[in-house]
Scaffold this active site. Structure first.
Site, mmCIF file in Angstrom:
data_model
loop_
_atom_site.group_PDB
_atom_site.id
_atom_site.type_symbol
_atom_site.label_atom_id
_atom_site.label_comp_id
_atom_site.label_asym_id
_atom_site.label_seq_id
_atom_site.Cartn_x
_atom_site.Cartn_y
_atom_site.Cartn_z
ATOM 1 N N ALA A 152 -21.753 37.930 -19.489
ATOM 2 C CA ALA A 152 -21.965 37.190 -18.234
ATOM 3 C C ALA A 152 -23.363 37.494 -17.726
ATOM 4 O O ALA A 152 -23.946 38.533 -18.054
ATOM 5 C CB ALA A 152 -20.936 37.624 -17.189
ATOM 6 N N SER A 153 -23.877 36.567 -16.928
ATOM 7 C CA SER A 153 -25.218 36.766 -16.389
ATOM 8 C C SER A 153 -25.254 36.249 -14.950
ATOM 9 O O SER A 153 -25.014 35.071 -14.715
ATOM 10 C CB SER A 153 -26.211 36.003 -17.265
ATOM 11 O OG SER A 153 -27.495 36.151 -16.747
ATOM 12 N N ALA A 154 -25.513 37.165 -14.023
ATOM 13 C CA ALA A 154 -25.601 36.768 -12.607
ATOM 14 C C ALA A 154 -27.006 37.083 -12.110
ATOM 15 O O ALA A 154 -27.846 37.591 -12.864
ATOM 16 C CB ALA A 154 -24.556 37.513 -11.793
ATOM 17 N N SER A 155 -27.260 36.773 -10.841
ATOM 18 C CA SER A 155 -28.626 36.890 -10.338
ATOM 19 C C SER A 155 -29.133 38.325 -10.305
ATOM 20 O O SER A 155 -30.315 38.571 -10.493
ATOM 21 C CB SER A 155 -28.715 36.275 -8.945
ATOM 22 O OG SER A 155 -27.733 36.840 -8.123
ATOM 23 N N ALA A 202 -27.468 41.161 -12.065
ATOM 24 C CA ALA A 202 -27.233 41.940 -13.291
ATOM 25 C C ALA A 202 -26.707 41.080 -14.433
ATOM 26 O O ALA A 202 -26.214 39.972 -14.219
ATOM 27 C CB ALA A 202 -26.242 43.059 -12.991
ATOM 28 N N GLN A 203 -26.826 41.630 -15.634
ATOM 29 C CA GLN A 203 -26.314 40.975 -16.835
ATOM 30 C C GLN A 203 -25.347 41.944 -17.517
ATOM 31 O O GLN A 203 -25.570 43.153 -17.496
ATOM 32 C CB GLN A 203 -27.491 40.635 -17.754
ATOM 33 C CG GLN A 203 -27.123 39.785 -18.933
ATOM 34 C CD GLN A 203 -28.346 39.020 -19.471
ATOM 35 O OE1 GLN A 203 -28.962 38.241 -18.743
ATOM 36 N NE2 GLN A 203 -28.672 39.239 -20.719
ATOM 37 N N VAL A 204 -24.290 41.396 -18.131
ATOM 38 C CA VAL A 204 -23.239 42.251 -18.681
ATOM 39 C C VAL A 204 -23.148 42.077 -20.198
ATOM 40 O O VAL A 204 -23.080 40.946 -20.692
ATOM 41 C CB VAL A 204 -21.880 41.908 -18.017
ATOM 42 C CG1 VAL A 204 -20.758 42.729 -18.631
ATOM 43 C CG2 VAL A 204 -21.947 42.150 -16.516
ATOM 44 N N LYS A 211 -23.179 46.990 -17.633
ATOM 45 C CA LYS A 211 -23.778 46.100 -16.628
ATOM 46 C C LYS A 211 -25.189 46.614 -16.346
ATOM 47 O O LYS A 211 -25.349 47.788 -15.963
ATOM 48 C CB LYS A 211 -22.912 46.143 -15.369
ATOM 49 C CG LYS A 211 -23.343 45.233 -14.265
ATOM 50 C CD LYS A 211 -22.284 45.252 -13.153
ATOM 51 C CE LYS A 211 -22.674 44.359 -12.008
ATOM 52 N NZ LYS A 211 -21.642 44.330 -10.964
ATOM 53 N N ASP A 214 -15.456 41.289 -2.104
ATOM 54 C CA ASP A 214 -16.112 40.213 -2.867
ATOM 55 C C ASP A 214 -15.143 39.644 -3.900
ATOM 56 O O ASP A 214 -15.463 39.517 -5.079
ATOM 57 C CB ASP A 214 -17.371 40.786 -3.556
ATOM 58 C CG ASP A 214 -18.262 39.682 -4.132
ATOM 59 O OD1 ASP A 214 -18.134 38.530 -3.690
ATOM 60 O OD2 ASP A 214 -19.067 39.975 -5.032
#
Lengths: 452, 112
Positions: free
Chosen positions: A114-117, A119-121, A147, A281
């Protein structure tokens, strides 16, 4: 910084201008026009990156200060961005540990999960066993996820917040933002983001959450691998299961989604009313149902904390909702910092009474989201400032309701709160200070009854 | 005298089981709670509490019966929460030390 400021303005202008036809050049009815501007703002925030995504998340919990349309758009904001190359992630790991991922793990996958603003996992396996803070030992070869904070994310977020703060100060100076304080909103956003940038805080809360629910076999939390974790990298157990967007597959495998919905809602009530700390969250990507009929909680980046006094006052407010008692709700909301001016109390009380009676669905269950957001709007209409923690909790409860209803549409989230609030308030009757305060009146009442 | 208020009221209710019609009515109202069954306001809370104390009373009754049969009630087998909390804090400290040890190893690698 000036060029970034221009970029922010350019991106905002680009997305707002793109909505001009939808707003019929400003001639569309108010609701359509506001929806178009809100959509443009949301798209601009998504393009501008993590600092603005976080700002949007804060706006999504302030229906008292922003329009319904903007709040709804910000709630649907996606925090998903294209992945960065594995070499950049490897560079962060090398900087943190002075070692290649292959020296730290038995295996490491370059393709991200997964890739979010922020961090990337990536997926990996442990090269040696590890005894976590709480729970069974993770054996060598155990699947983990790593992460990693995106390189430069912290610096760009801080710079963006500084730029946005300057623009907000200008906006505040124009008098256009009369309903809210844009600088205060950005300061709040900065605090949230700073916490999220230190992944150790997330790991510590995951450990605490796991401990809090040690007696509940249906709630699982990934175990943290501390020797492979730093402020910019967090290694944790890999959880198998289905996201809430993949429920059909889970049902096909025989997972008891209804039972999990009720259990998940109860677990959230326990976080708030018993432990005074909660996952703030929750959304479909942060929650799994697993093949063993358990709920797996992920991503503890945003956490709500309550002092014992706040917890008791929130319990009272929730009891007021459970038992439809407007006076109790107002009395204890005031103790949480929601101060209604004396000349508005009667009007707010009447509005609250209507909300308490009018948020029952056709099937007889109560609609918490309608109540909670309606209450915030009611307070906003009467010019009452709402403490951020109060808004966050209401948003979290509304989200839990939404998540639970995805699993079990007929669930009544308020009913799940009833045993907790009733028991806690019942227990509070034994508090010596309360007994000292209330006992004389209780004895007088008893004597009156006896001599009547 | 127990410091658990709910348990105290449950014990009181157990010894007054046959006596108080008013209390029984409150329990019934509390059990049928929810938007349809309750009028709302402070009285509704008292009814809800009465229903919950009645549940606690049933649990107490079962525990007393179990004890009479020579069984140990489940609640008495649970470990001490304060001790558990200390165990967690020590374990958390171990996690931090693991992290620091790893950091030192990194420093050694960087220097070496």
């Amino acid at each position: 910084m000036a060029s970034r400021g221009s970029t922010v303005l350019r991106v905002l202008a680009k997305h707002l201008l793109a909505e001009v036809p939808a707003a019929r050049f400003g001639l569309a009815p108010g609701r359509v026009r506001r929806a178009a501007w809100a959509r443009g703002t949301r798209r601009a925030f998504e393009e501008l990156g993590p600092a603005f995504v976080k700002l949007g998340q804060l706006i999504s919990v302030r229906p008292d200060e922003f329009s319904d349309e903007l709040v709804a758009e910000m709630r649907s904001m996606q925090d998903s961005v294209p992945p960065i190359p594995a070499s950049a992630i490897r560079a962060v790991i090398a900087a943190e540990f002075a070692a290649e991922p292959e020296e730290l793990f038995a295996t490491f996958e370059d393709t991200p999960l997964a890739s979010a603003s922020i961090a990337q996992v990536h997926r990996a396996t442990l090269s040696e066993s590890y005894r976590p803070v709480w729970g069974e030992v993770l054996p060598p070869g155990a699947d983990v996820v790593v992460k990693v904070v995106r390189p430069g994310a912290a610096e760009s977020i801080r710079a963006d917040i500084a730029v946005a703060r300057r623009l907000a100060a200008r906006l505040a100076g124009t008098g256009l933002a009369r309903r809210f304080d844009p600088v205060a909103l950005l300061d709040e956003s900065a605090v949230t983001v700073e916490r999220e940038l230190d992944l150790r805080q997330e790991g510590r809360f995951a450990d605490r959450f796991r401990f809090d629910f040690r007696d509940d076999p249906r709630v699982v939390v990934p175990r943290i691998v501390w020797p492979r974790s730093t402020a910019r990298m967090l290694t944790m157990e890999y959880m198998r299961g289905w996201r809430l967007t993949e429920l059909e597959a889970a049902r096909a495998e025989g997972v008891d989604c209804r039972g999990l919905a009720v259990h998940g809602a109860t677990a959230f009530m326990r976080q708030v009313f018993v432990h005074g700390r909660y996952h703030a969250d929750l959304h479909p990507a942060n929650l799994f149902v697993t093949p063993d009929d358990t709920i797996a909680y992920l991503d503890f980046g945003i956490v709500g904390h309550l002092t014992p006094e706040e917890r008791m006052n929130i319990t009272q407010v929730m009891a007021a909702l459970v038992y439809r008692d407007a006076d109790r709700a107002l009395t204890y909301s005031a103790k949480l910092g929601v101060h209604v001016p004396p000349d508005r109390i009667e009007a707010v009380r009447r509005g609250l009474g209507k909300l308490l009676d009018g948020t029952t669905r056709r099937d007889g269950t109560r609609d918490f989201a309608l109540f909670g957001l309606g209450f915030l709007k009611l307070l906003g209409r009467h010019g009452v400032r709402i403490p951020s923690g109060y808004g966050l909790l209401i948003k979290s409860l509304a989200t839990v309701e939404g998540v639970a209803r995805a699993l079990y549409p007929e669930i009544d989230i308020v009913a799940t709160a009833q045993p907790f609030t009733t028991r806690i308030l019942g227990q509070a009757m034994g508090d010596p200070a309360r007994l000292r305060e209330r006992m004389p009146a209780a004895v007088r009442a008893a004597l009156r009854e006896l001599v009547a | 005298m127990t410091d658990d208020v709910m348990r105290f009221f449950a014990a009181w209710m157990l010894t007054h089981e046959a006596a108080d019609e008013g209390l029984k009515a409150a329990v019934l109202r509390g059990e049928s709670g929810g938007p349809e069954g309750m009028g709302g306001g402070p009285d509704a809370f008292v009814d809800g509490l009465a229903a919950m104390v009645a549940e606690e009373k049933e649990r107490l009754k079962r525990a007393l019966e179990a004890r009479a049969r020579g069984e140990e009630p489940a609640a008495e087998r649970d470990s001490d929460p304060a001790l558990e909390e200390i165990r967690f804090e020590v374990a958390e400290l171990r996690g931090r030390l693991d992290s620091i040890e790893s950091l030192l190893e990194t420093l050694v690698r960087k220097i070496g």
